[in-house]
Design a protein around this motif. Structure first.
Motif, PDB file in Angstrom:
ATOM      1  N   ARG A   1       0.824  -1.209   0.000  1.00  0.00           N
ATOM      2  CA  ARG A   1       0.000   0.000   0.000  1.00  0.00           C
ATOM      3  C   ARG A   1       0.857   1.258   0.000  1.00  0.00           C
ATOM      4  O   ARG A   1       0.379   2.337  -0.334  1.00  0.00           O
ATOM      5  CB  ARG A   1      -0.924   0.008   1.224  1.00  0.00           C
ATOM      6  CG  ARG A   1      -1.934  -1.130   1.242  1.00  0.00           C
ATOM      7  CD  ARG A   1      -2.854  -1.032   2.451  1.00  0.00           C
ATOM      8  NE  ARG A   1      -3.679   0.168   2.423  1.00  0.00           N
ATOM      9  CZ  ARG A   1      -4.837   0.279   1.791  1.00  0.00           C
ATOM     10  NH1 ARG A   1      -5.311  -0.762   1.109  1.00  0.00           N
ATOM     11  NH2 ARG A   1      -5.524   1.396   1.827  1.00  0.00           N
TER      12      ARG A   1
ATOM     13  N   LEU B   1     -14.968  -6.166 -10.402  1.00  0.00           N
ATOM     14  CA  LEU B   1     -13.753  -5.954  -9.614  1.00  0.00           C
ATOM     15  C   LEU B   1     -13.025  -7.268  -9.377  1.00  0.00           C
ATOM     16  O   LEU B   1     -11.797  -7.344  -9.528  1.00  0.00           O
ATOM     17  CB  LEU B   1     -14.100  -5.284  -8.284  1.00  0.00           C
ATOM     18  CG  LEU B   1     -12.905  -4.796  -7.455  1.00  0.00           C
ATOM     19  CD1 LEU B   1     -12.087  -3.769  -8.230  1.00  0.00           C
ATOM     20  CD2 LEU B   1     -13.377  -4.200  -6.133  1.00  0.00           C
TER      21      LEU B   1
ATOM     22  N   PRO C   1      -7.448  -7.167  -8.627  1.00  0.00           N
ATOM     23  CA  PRO C   1      -6.721  -5.924  -8.321  1.00  0.00           C
ATOM     24  C   PRO C   1      -5.549  -6.101  -7.365  1.00  0.00           C
ATOM     25  O   PRO C   1      -4.575  -5.353  -7.456  1.00  0.00           O
ATOM     26  CB  PRO C   1      -7.808  -5.030  -7.723  1.00  0.00           C
ATOM     27  CG  PRO C   1      -8.857  -5.970  -7.222  1.00  0.00           C
ATOM     28  CD  PRO C   1      -8.851  -7.133  -8.172  1.00  0.00           C
ATOM     29  N   ASP C   2      -5.595  -7.076  -6.450  1.00  0.00           N
ATOM     30  CA  ASP C   2      -4.472  -7.233  -5.523  1.00  0.00           C
ATOM     31  C   ASP C   2      -3.180  -7.592  -6.259  1.00  0.00           C
ATOM     32  O   ASP C   2      -2.113  -7.028  -5.978  1.00  0.00           O
ATOM     33  CB  ASP C   2      -4.792  -8.316  -4.487  1.00  0.00           C
ATOM     34  CG  ASP C   2      -5.695  -7.813  -3.366  1.00  0.00           C
ATOM     35  OD1 ASP C   2      -5.914  -6.586  -3.284  1.00  0.00           O
ATOM     36  OD2 ASP C   2      -6.172  -8.648  -2.574  1.00  0.00           O
TER      37      ASP C   2
ATOM     38  N   CYS D   1      -2.083  -4.614  -8.341  1.00  0.00           N
ATOM     39  CA  CYS D   1      -1.526  -3.575  -7.451  1.00  0.00           C
ATOM     40  C   CYS D   1      -0.084  -3.909  -7.078  1.00  0.00           C
ATOM     41  O   CYS D   1       0.783  -3.025  -7.069  1.00  0.00           O
ATOM     42  CB  CYS D   1      -2.387  -3.448  -6.198  1.00  0.00           C
ATOM     43  SG  CYS D   1      -1.801  -2.221  -5.016  1.00  0.00           S
TER      44      CYS D   1
ATOM     45  N   PRO E   1      -2.778   3.499  -7.919  1.00  0.00           N
ATOM     46  CA  PRO E   1      -3.875   3.088  -8.809  1.00  0.00           C
ATOM     47  C   PRO E   1      -3.653   3.505 -10.267  1.00  0.00           C
ATOM     48  O   PRO E   1      -4.045   2.779 -11.192  1.00  0.00           O
ATOM     49  CB  PRO E   1      -5.103   3.781  -8.207  1.00  0.00           C
ATOM     50  CG  PRO E   1      -4.752   4.006  -6.779  1.00  0.00           C
ATOM     51  CD  PRO E   1      -3.283   4.271  -6.774  1.00  0.00           C
TER      52      PRO E   1
ATOM     53  N   MET F   1      -1.561   0.973 -11.722  1.00  0.00           N
ATOM     54  CA  MET F   1      -2.349  -0.243 -11.954  1.00  0.00           C
ATOM     55  C   MET F   1      -3.025  -0.176 -13.326  1.00  0.00           C
ATOM     56  O   MET F   1      -3.050  -1.163 -14.069  1.00  0.00           O
ATOM     57  CB  MET F   1      -3.400  -0.410 -10.866  1.00  0.00           C
ATOM     58  CG  MET F   1      -2.859  -0.797  -9.503  1.00  0.00           C
ATOM     59  SD  MET F   1      -4.158  -0.842  -8.230  1.00  0.00           S
ATOM     60  CE  MET F   1      -5.227  -2.136  -8.864  1.00  0.00           C
TER      61      MET F   1
ATOM     62  N   LEU G   1     -14.702   2.675 -10.992  1.00  0.00           N
ATOM     63  CA  LEU G   1     -13.256   2.434 -11.003  1.00  0.00           C
ATOM     64  C   LEU G   1     -12.519   3.669 -11.511  1.00  0.00           C
ATOM     65  O   LEU G   1     -12.092   3.726 -12.667  1.00  0.00           O
ATOM     66  CB  LEU G   1     -12.938   1.227 -11.886  1.00  0.00           C
ATOM     67  CG  LEU G   1     -13.437  -0.128 -11.367  1.00  0.00           C
ATOM     68  CD1 LEU G   1     -13.478  -1.148 -12.480  1.00  0.00           C
ATOM     69  CD2 LEU G   1     -12.540  -0.607 -10.233  1.00  0.00           C
TER      70      LEU G   1
ATOM     71  N   PHE H   1      -9.591   4.611 -10.564  1.00  0.00           N
ATOM     72  CA  PHE H   1      -8.151   4.423 -10.403  1.00  0.00           C
ATOM     73  C   PHE H   1      -7.539   5.614  -9.661  1.00  0.00           C
ATOM     74  O   PHE H   1      -6.637   6.290 -10.136  1.00  0.00           O
ATOM     75  CB  PHE H   1      -7.475   4.173 -11.749  1.00  0.00           C
ATOM     76  CG  PHE H   1      -7.852   2.838 -12.327  1.00  0.00           C
ATOM     77  CD1 PHE H   1      -7.262   1.681 -11.846  1.00  0.00           C
ATOM     78  CD2 PHE H   1      -8.824   2.738 -13.302  1.00  0.00           C
ATOM     79  CE1 PHE H   1      -7.627   0.443 -12.340  1.00  0.00           C
ATOM     80  CE2 PHE H   1      -9.196   1.502 -13.803  1.00  0.00           C
ATOM     81  CZ  PHE H   1      -8.601   0.345 -13.319  1.00  0.00           C
TER      82      PHE H   1
ATOM     83  N   THR I   1      -6.883   6.337  -1.929  1.00  0.00           N
ATOM     84  CA  THR I   1      -7.853   6.114  -0.857  1.00  0.00           C
ATOM     85  C   THR I   1      -8.664   7.361  -0.531  1.00  0.00           C
ATOM     86  O   THR I   1      -9.890   7.290  -0.370  1.00  0.00           O
ATOM     87  CB  THR I   1      -7.114   5.629   0.399  1.00  0.00           C
ATOM     88  OG1 THR I   1      -6.416   4.426   0.091  1.00  0.00           O
ATOM     89  CG2 THR I   1      -8.080   5.382   1.545  1.00  0.00           C
TER      90      THR I   1
ATOM     91  N   TYR J   1     -10.025  -0.317  -3.886  1.00  0.00           N
ATOM     92  CA  TYR J   1      -9.781   0.019  -5.286  1.00  0.00           C
ATOM     93  C   TYR J   1     -10.968   0.643  -6.000  1.00  0.00           C
ATOM     94  O   TYR J   1     -10.841   1.034  -7.167  1.00  0.00           O
ATOM     95  CB  TYR J   1      -9.388  -1.246  -6.066  1.00  0.00           C
ATOM     96  CG  TYR J   1      -8.241  -2.011  -5.475  1.00  0.00           C
ATOM     97  CD1 TYR J   1      -6.935  -1.519  -5.545  1.00  0.00           C
ATOM     98  CD2 TYR J   1      -8.452  -3.225  -4.829  1.00  0.00           C
ATOM     99  CE1 TYR J   1      -5.880  -2.225  -4.995  1.00  0.00           C
ATOM    100  CE2 TYR J   1      -7.396  -3.939  -4.277  1.00  0.00           C
ATOM    101  CZ  TYR J   1      -6.107  -3.432  -4.356  1.00  0.00           C
ATOM    102  OH  TYR J   1      -5.066  -4.127  -3.811  1.00  0.00           O
TER     103      TYR J   1
END
Length: 750
Positions: free
Chosen positions: A367, A405, A410-411, A414, A596, A599, A647, A649, A652, A674
């Motif tokens: 993160r 999602l 996404p993990d 990321c 993001p 990503m 989304l 992108f 937070t 995300y």
């Protein structure tokens, strides 16, 4: 160009070793040093040849501590003062103990005592220093608060001729409540001494040195000298992204340990099978995002080692474990010749010296790039070695009918994006949000108590010198002082003539045992086995455990025999089974917008770097196909059954702001790491509401948040009206603007 400008632009000549104090040179010779490292030479020049504040920024284990203390100790030994000469502030007691071990012999070499000052320092050592203040003091922010608040009369006698304040791990203080607290403490120390004390900041990771300079010396950031390692001094990191794909476990079996005992091949079990043999030799670190993951993985690794007839070399390390146990884990990492791997949260992320580490494993998507770089730098410290980082992500295979999602994994993406940014040298800058209302209330109360009765204008002036409070401006601070001294608040009381002092509520806070910390102290249940304290579990609203429950703690399994609720103690015995403890905790570091965005680049390119393992390559390949098939590059507003997934992108803070903006317009919206999820609504209706958010959220949203009053309550702002707290939070975090910008982005993508 003027002579002054030319001098400012000229390179700083390194300070030769001969310029250091003779005792310092003897100390270096005794350590077997061939000379100063380049970063230490440049730091010595900045410290010894000017009166500027200094920031030393270089990688882990590059000698930053010595870069600050060799020249400052030399100057202090050459020209002694009658009080403490160097005050070093560190974020953790463990770091203080580690730094003490490195500095005590240096101080002894020049006749300067080094004193640790924190909550565990014996009272007689503190009394001796107050009686004869000399040398170097290493302190936590909370202990510095205790001195300023409870022993103001001793401060000038102890620090009257203070030459330097060293801020260790500066990056850890650039954002958040603890950083705002320390910033206020430093200006209060200057105010108590009646002069500006020179500051030196030490950091391994700085995303934006200008922000760091503004924090360290907000009144004159241009007079902060930055000493950085050369690009050629930075070590390349050997990286691998590996993926574990879990199959078939039903959603209702959430607990990893229970799932494994039911026969499911969990992701944690597969990861432990991989990591166990790889990390069975040498010294290694595994970082995980939560205490629950640390305990679950440590338990799985221990069981595999013991089932193979090996002595267990895997040990958990997190803040809920007993200090004696954490110390034993650190000692095992330092001990030569025996394998040891610590499975840790952030507790081993900062600069505690644990000796050479062969490999670092980061479990889960990173993160924070700053934290990832810091973690990677824990390995490769021996000559001829390089840092080795594995990023391991456990994921689950998407179901055929999954939502948008889940389909794009996404993990894993990321993690890939974070590695790209890490290799590009990116470190996110700290946020520029001002201090929280809770810290501001705390510092107002502390100054009022120290100087009572005190002119309210002075409180505003002193706090206005600290970087996290400057953004408010004097009028905002004065208005808050008026509100805090109102009868219904009781934090302060007015005496006339602009003077204030602590009110009845303020006096009660000042008498509490934890007034020195800006964080609330959680209620904890201690776990004890055979008279030995294993650690403690934070509890909220009563104990989450009961007699007969089985738990995993210290990487082992226990059954609770009995709980003594009055003493807040649970007695445990070893057990063959256990289950994960639901630790209380926050969400972790917020994602910066850059991650993001990176990503999205991963999704929209076809590159497969050599550091992908086979499984990661397959997961990313299918994620890219799902992303393209669903048209997410053109349409970030995706239907998900009867709901909608947005989304943008974005990081937070923007996701949370957008969710609040949609809530303010009547939609059921929530933010996940995300995306933003909108319930019981279709894409067309959401698009219409996004238009309203884009056009009006900057004006409407703060008022709507204030009407709800539903924002996190800080430790010290509970005496203020909930609506006022909510409005303050919305205004200072610029929620309306962030919501509007994010909504506009979603509408513009085609």
């Amino acid at each position: 160009m003027s002579a002054a400008a030319a001098a400012a632009d000229a390179p700083v000549r390194p300070v030769p070793e001969a310029k250091l104090h003779e005792g310092v040179r003897r100390w270096m010779a005794g350590k077997g040093w061939a000379g100063l490292r380049p970063i230490q030479e440049r730091a010595a020049a900045a410290i010894m040849r000017s009166d500027e504040d200094v920031i030393v920024s270089s990688g882990t284990a590059s000698g930053k501590t010595e870069a600050a203390f060799l020249p400052s100790v030399s100057m202090l030994a050459t020209s002694p003062v009658g009080t403490v000469g160097i005050l070093s502030v560190s974020p953790l007691r463990s770091l203080i103990n580690d730094q003490y071990g490195r500095l005590a012999s240096l101080g002894e070499a020049v006749g300067l005592p080094v004193t640790r000052w924190h909550g565990e320092t014996p009272a007689d050592e503190k009394r001796a220093l107050r009686r004869t203040p000399r040398g170097i003091v290493i302190i936590t922010p909370e202990s510095l608060e205790a001195l300023l608040l409870k022993r103001r009369g001793d401060v000038e006698r102890m620090f009257g001729h203070l030459r330097f304040v060293v801020v260790d791990e500066l990056h850890a203080f650039l954002a958040g409540e603890r950083g705002a607290h320390l910033a206020a403490l430093l200006v209060r120390l200057d105010a108590a001494l009646g002069r500006r004390v020179r500051r030196i900041g030490l950091s391994a990771t700085l995303g934006d040195p200008r922000i760091a300079a503004g924090w360290l010396r907000p009144s004159a950031p241009g007079r902060v000298a930055l000493v950085e390692e050369d690009a050629g001094d930075r070590r390349a990191i050997e990286i691998r992204l590996e993926c574990v794909v879990e199959q078939n476990r039903p959603d209702w079996v959430e607990d990893e340990i229970a799932a494994e005992e039911m026969g499911y091949r969990t992701g944690t079990a597969q990861l432990a099978d991989r990591l166990g043999p790889r990390l069975s030799e040498g010294k290694n670190l595994i970082f995980a995002s939560s205490r629950k993951t640390v305990e679950t993985l440590a338990d799985a690794l221990r069981r595999r080692a013991e089932s193979s007839g090996l002595e267990n070399g895997f040990h958990p390390h997190h803040g809920s474990l007993a200090k004696s146990y954490r110390q034993a884990v650190e000692d095992a990492l330092r001990a030569p010749g025996t394998p040891a791997t610590a499975v840790a949260t952030t507790t081993l992320e900062l600069g505690i010296d644990i000796g050479p580490v062969e490999r670092v494993v980061n479990v889960g998507p990173p993160r924070s790039l700053a934290a990832l770089r810091q973690r990677a730098g824990r390995s490769g410290r021996r000559p001829g070695t390089v840092p080795m980082l594995d990023v391991a992500v456990v994921t689950r295979a998407p179901a055929p009918d999954c939502g948008p999602l889940e389909a794009i994994q996404p993990d894993v993406v990321c993690a890939a994006a974070a590695i790209h940014l890490l290799q590009a040298g990116f470190v996110e800058p700290p946020g520029d949000a001002p201090a929280s209302l809770s810290v501001l209330c705390h510092q107002i109360l502390c100054i009022a108590a120290c100087e009572a009765p005190v002119d309210a204008q002075r409180i505003a002036a002193v706090l206005g010198r600290a970087a996290p409070f400057r953004r408010f401006g004097p009028q905002v601070l004065r208005d808050l002082l008026v509100r805090l001294s109102a009868r219904e608040s009781g934090l302060l009381e007015r005496l006339g003539g602009g003077l204030v002092r602590p009110g009845p509520v303020g006096r009660a806070i000042l008498e509490s045992a934890d007034v020195f910390s800006v964080f609330a102290t959680p209620v904890e249940l201690a776990l004890v086995y055979d008279g030995t304290r294993l650690g403690s579990v934070p509890i909220a609203g009563g104990s989450p455990l009961a007699a007969g429950d089985s738990v995993v703690f210290q990487g082992r399994r226990w059954t609770i025999e009995r709980i003594e609720f009055a003493e807040k103690v649970a007695h445990v015995v070893p057990a063959p089974k256990g289950s994960s403890i639901r630790f209380e905790g926050g969400e972790g570091a917020p994602l910066h917008d850059a991650l993001p965005r990176a990503m999205r680049q991963v999704y929209e390119t076809g590159v497969y770097p050599p550091w992908f393992d086979h499984a990661a390559r397959g997961v990313v390949h299918h994620a890219r196909r799902a992303y393209a098939a669903r048209g997410m590059d053109r349409n970030p507003i995706q239907a998900d059954g009867g709901d909608v997934v947005l989304l943008p992108f974005a990081g937070t803070l923007r996701l949370k702001a957008l969710a609040l903006g949609l809530q303010g317009e009547g939609l059921e919206a929530s933010a996940s790491p995300y995306a933003v999820h909108v319930g019981n609504c279709g894409p067309t209706a959401v698009r219409e509401v996004l238009g309203t958010v884009a056009a009006h959220s900057a004006d409407r949203l703060p008022d709507w948040i204030a009407s709800r009053g539903a924002v996190p309550e800080g430790k010290f702002d509970g005496t203020l009206d909930p609506g006022f707290r909510a409005a303050w939070w919305a205004r200072t975090n610029d929620v309306g603007r962030l919501a509007g910008e994010t909504a506009s982005f979603l509408l513009a993508v085609r």
